[in-house]
Design a protein around this motif. Structure first.
Motif, PDB file in Angstrom:
ATOM      1  N   PRO A 286     -18.531  -9.539  18.101  1.00 34.44           N
ATOM      2  CA  PRO A 286     -18.928  -9.391  16.683  1.00 34.44           C
ATOM      3  C   PRO A 286     -20.530  -8.847  16.543  1.00 34.44           C
ATOM      4  CG  PRO A 286     -17.539 -11.254  16.869  1.00 34.44           C
ATOM      5  CD  PRO A 286     -18.016 -10.969  18.385  1.00 34.44           C
ATOM      6  N   LYS A 287     -21.367  -9.608  17.391  1.00 40.89           N
ATOM      7  CA  LYS A 287     -22.732  -9.267  16.969  1.00 40.89           C
ATOM      8  C   LYS A 287     -23.003  -7.906  17.357  1.00 40.89           C
ATOM      9  CE  LYS A 287     -27.180 -11.307  18.129  1.00 40.89           C
ATOM     10  NZ  LYS A 287     -27.983 -11.640  19.079  1.00 40.89           N
ATOM     11  N   GLN A 288     -22.486  -7.549  18.457  1.00 35.23           N
ATOM     12  CA  GLN A 288     -22.834  -6.115  18.852  1.00 35.23           C
ATOM     13  C   GLN A 288     -22.316  -5.142  17.704  1.00 35.23           C
ATOM     14  OE1 GLN A 288     -21.084  -6.479  22.682  1.00 35.23           O
ATOM     15  NE2 GLN A 288     -22.935  -6.017  23.667  1.00 35.23           N
ATOM     16  N   ILE A 289     -21.124  -5.343  17.290  1.00 36.82           N
ATOM     17  CA  ILE A 289     -20.626  -4.461  16.178  1.00 36.82           C
ATOM     18  C   ILE A 289     -21.387  -4.519  14.954  1.00 36.82           C
ATOM     19  CG2 ILE A 289     -18.540  -4.031  14.353  1.00 36.82           C
ATOM     20  CD1 ILE A 289     -17.811  -3.474  17.678  1.00 36.82           C
ATOM     21  N   ARG A 290     -21.917  -5.657  14.755  1.00 40.08           N
ATOM     22  CA  ARG A 290     -22.835  -5.656  13.315  1.00 40.08           C
ATOM     23  C   ARG A 290     -24.129  -5.214  13.727  1.00 40.08           C
ATOM     24  NH1 ARG A 290     -20.401 -11.133  12.972  1.00 40.08           N
ATOM     25  NH2 ARG A 290     -18.964 -11.104  11.215  1.00 40.08           N
ATOM     26  N   SER A 291     -24.419  -4.841  14.837  1.00 41.35           N
ATOM     27  CA  SER A 291     -25.707  -4.105  15.186  1.00 41.35           C
ATOM     28  C   SER A 291     -25.601  -2.676  15.119  1.00 41.35           C
ATOM     29  CB  SER A 291     -26.432  -4.889  16.442  1.00 41.35           C
ATOM     30  OG  SER A 291     -25.641  -4.196  17.604  1.00 41.35           O
ATOM     31  N   LEU A 292     -24.387  -2.090  14.927  1.00 47.41           N
ATOM     32  CA  LEU A 292     -24.216  -0.545  14.911  1.00 47.41           C
ATOM     33  C   LEU A 292     -24.809  -0.104  13.574  1.00 47.41           C
ATOM     34  CD1 LEU A 292     -20.548  -0.284  15.881  1.00 47.41           C
ATOM     35  CD2 LEU A 292     -22.618   0.304  17.455  1.00 47.41           C
ATOM     36  N   PRO A 293     -25.734   0.908  13.824  1.00 49.21           N
ATOM     37  CA  PRO A 293     -26.280   1.788  12.630  1.00 49.21           C
ATOM     38  C   PRO A 293     -25.130   2.366  11.726  1.00 49.21           C
ATOM     39  CG  PRO A 293     -26.406   3.158  14.553  1.00 49.21           C
ATOM     40  CD  PRO A 293     -25.608   1.892  14.897  1.00 49.21           C
ATOM     41  N   LEU A 294     -25.786   2.498  10.420  1.00 50.10           N
ATOM     42  CA  LEU A 294     -24.812   2.845   9.464  1.00 50.10           C
ATOM     43  C   LEU A 294     -25.336   4.468   9.567  1.00 50.10           C
ATOM     44  CD1 LEU A 294     -25.186   0.268   6.516  1.00 50.10           C
ATOM     45  CD2 LEU A 294     -23.266   0.632   8.012  1.00 50.10           C
ATOM     46  N   ILE A 295     -24.581   5.472   8.617  1.00 51.57           N
ATOM     47  CA  ILE A 295     -25.306   6.792   8.685  1.00 51.57           C
ATOM     48  C   ILE A 295     -25.276   7.046   6.986  1.00 51.57           C
ATOM     49  CG2 ILE A 295     -22.764   7.539   8.741  1.00 51.57           C
ATOM     50  CD1 ILE A 295     -23.824   9.981  10.808  1.00 51.57           C
ATOM     51  N   ARG A 296     -26.344   7.867   7.068  1.00 49.88           N
ATOM     52  CA  ARG A 296     -26.578   8.497   5.610  1.00 49.88           C
ATOM     53  C   ARG A 296     -25.660   9.800   5.668  1.00 49.88           C
ATOM     54  NH1 ARG A 296     -32.094   8.839   6.731  1.00 49.88           N
ATOM     55  NH2 ARG A 296     -31.930  11.078   6.608  1.00 49.88           N
ATOM     56  N   LEU A 297     -25.453  10.234   4.378  1.00 45.91           N
ATOM     57  CA  LEU A 297     -24.450  11.495   4.359  1.00 45.91           C
ATOM     58  C   LEU A 297     -25.014  12.580   4.710  1.00 45.91           C
ATOM     59  CD1 LEU A 297     -22.842  10.360   0.859  1.00 45.91           C
ATOM     60  CD2 LEU A 297     -21.728  10.165   2.884  1.00 45.91           C
ATOM     61  N   ASP A 298     -26.213  12.737   4.772  1.00 44.47           N
ATOM     62  CA  ASP A 298     -26.846  13.740   5.525  1.00 44.47           C
ATOM     63  C   ASP A 298     -27.244  13.843   6.978  1.00 44.47           C
ATOM     64  OD1 ASP A 298     -28.698  11.982   5.148  1.00 44.47           O
ATOM     65  OD2 ASP A 298     -30.372  13.616   4.451  1.00 44.47           O
ATOM     66  N   GLN A 299     -26.935  12.737   7.537  1.00 42.37           N
ATOM     67  CA  GLN A 299     -27.212  12.643   9.071  1.00 42.37           C
ATOM     68  C   GLN A 299     -25.935  13.164   9.942  1.00 42.37           C
ATOM     69  OE1 GLN A 299     -28.287   8.528   9.084  1.00 42.37           O
ATOM     70  NE2 GLN A 299     -30.169   9.144  10.283  1.00 42.37           N
ATOM     71  N   GLU A 300     -26.372  13.367  11.275  1.00 48.62           N
ATOM     72  CA  GLU A 300     -25.417  13.743  12.132  1.00 48.62           C
ATOM     73  C   GLU A 300     -25.228  12.397  12.884  1.00 48.62           C
ATOM     74  OE1 GLU A 300     -24.644  16.933  14.190  1.00 48.62           O
ATOM     75  OE2 GLU A 300     -25.230  18.308  12.560  1.00 48.62           O
ATOM     76  N   VAL A 301     -24.328  12.179  13.710  1.00 44.59           N
ATOM     77  CA  VAL A 301     -24.034  11.009  14.682  1.00 44.59           C
ATOM     78  C   VAL A 301     -25.052  11.137  15.658  1.00 44.59           C
ATOM     79  CG1 VAL A 301     -22.430  11.610  16.064  1.00 44.59           C
ATOM     80  CG2 VAL A 301     -22.306   9.279  15.267  1.00 44.59           C
ATOM     81  N   ALA A 302     -25.602  12.072  16.222  1.00 43.96           N
ATOM     82  CA  ALA A 302     -26.530  12.207  16.983  1.00 43.96           C
ATOM     83  C   ALA A 302     -27.984  11.783  16.676  1.00 43.96           C
ATOM     84  CB  ALA A 302     -26.664  13.733  17.525  1.00 43.96           C
ATOM     85  N   ASP A 303     -28.103  11.770  15.271  1.00 41.91           N
ATOM     86  CA  ASP A 303     -29.359  10.990  14.969  1.00 41.91           C
ATOM     87  C   ASP A 303     -29.360   9.663  15.003  1.00 41.91           C
ATOM     88  OD1 ASP A 303     -30.180  13.698  13.984  1.00 41.91           O
ATOM     89  OD2 ASP A 303     -29.072  13.319  11.875  1.00 41.91           O
TER      90      ASP A 303
END
Ligand SMILES: C[S@@+](CC[C@H](N)C(=O)[O-])C[C@H]1O[C@@H](n2cnc3c(N)ncnc32)[C@H](O)[C@@H]1O
Length: 219
Positions: free
Chosen positions: A52-69
């Motif tokens: 669960p800790k690893q999942i909670r540490s995943l970044p969020l994404i802004r609507l103007d971002q690419e996943v590569a960012d």
């Protein structure tokens, strides 16, 4: 779920895993998944091996971002986020929020990658720690007695998948289904004739409804 469709064995095998809905519904069973699409296999391996800790540490994404960012080091984590940037992707998921997400993410936070979804996955991820997945063809499934939930791409309409119906010999698949030991449940769409399917359920999509058919056996 109708009683006869409940898993009768301690082991569930899904030789066409996709998002493994049947196994998720019965997640406490032993589950063995087979999937040909390497991106989906990476995603499942990431989930099965995450805390669960690893999942909670995943970044969020802004609507103007690419996943590569987001500079994710695990390809499975990247695929997980990509599948949540749109709704219901059969082919490769987008690498940035699609137009639908840009328009609806605020109103429907439970439909796209964000705090709500990340927290839901974090709370549930321990429930599949005991699952196994292999990358391969359905014929690589172990030859053991089990509940087999077999849900290949539809023969007629299932060509939009990355690994789609055009690559499947349905006569060979029919023989495979008949040879599986235990309880066998095979899903298709109305019109498929490669097994003697019977009508099972009508599912409602966003645009049209679909008649699902099923072949089941105990052998
Ligand atoms: C209809 S989807 C499965 C849906 C799944 N039951 C669910 O709940 O999402 C079919 C899946 O089979 C995979 N697939 C296609 N050909 C395959 C093959 N020969 N062996 C294993 N998996 C395959 C596709 O990549 C896709 O993920």
């Amino acid at each position: 779920m109708q009683l006869w469709a409940l898993p009768a064995h301690g082991l569930i095998i899904e030789p066409f895993a996709g998002s493994a809905c049947y196994s998720l519904r019965h997640h406490e069973k032993q589950v063995f998944l087979v999937e040909k699409n390497p991106g989906l296999v990476a995603l499942w391996k990431f989930l099965i091996g995450s805390t669960p800790k690893q999942i909670r540490s995943l970044p969020l994404i802004r609507l103007d971002q690419e996943v590569a960012d987001l500079h994710l080091s695990d390809p499975g984590a990247e695929m997980l986020i990509r599948y949540w940037l749109a709704r219901g992707c059969a082919s490769d998921p987008p690498t940035q929020p699609n137009a639908w997400m840009v328009k609806h993410a605020k109103k429907y936070p439970g439909c796209f990658w964000g705090v709500t979804i990340r927290e839901r996955i974090a709370r549930q991820v321990e429930a599949i720690r005991h699952w196994q997945i292999i990358e391969g063809d359905y014929e690589d499934s172990p030859d053991v007695e089990a509940t087999w939930f077999i849900d290949p791409p539809y023969q007629e309409a299932g060509t939009s998948y990355k690994c789609g119906a055009d690559e499947i010999q349905f006569e060979t698949l029919a023989k495979f289904c008949r040879s599986c030991r235990g309880q066998v449940l095979v899903c298709e769409n109305q019109g498929a004739t490669w097994l003697p399917f019977v009508p099972f359920a009508i599912t409602k999509g966003t645009r049209k409804s679909s008649q699902e058919v099923l072949w089941s056996a105990k052998q």
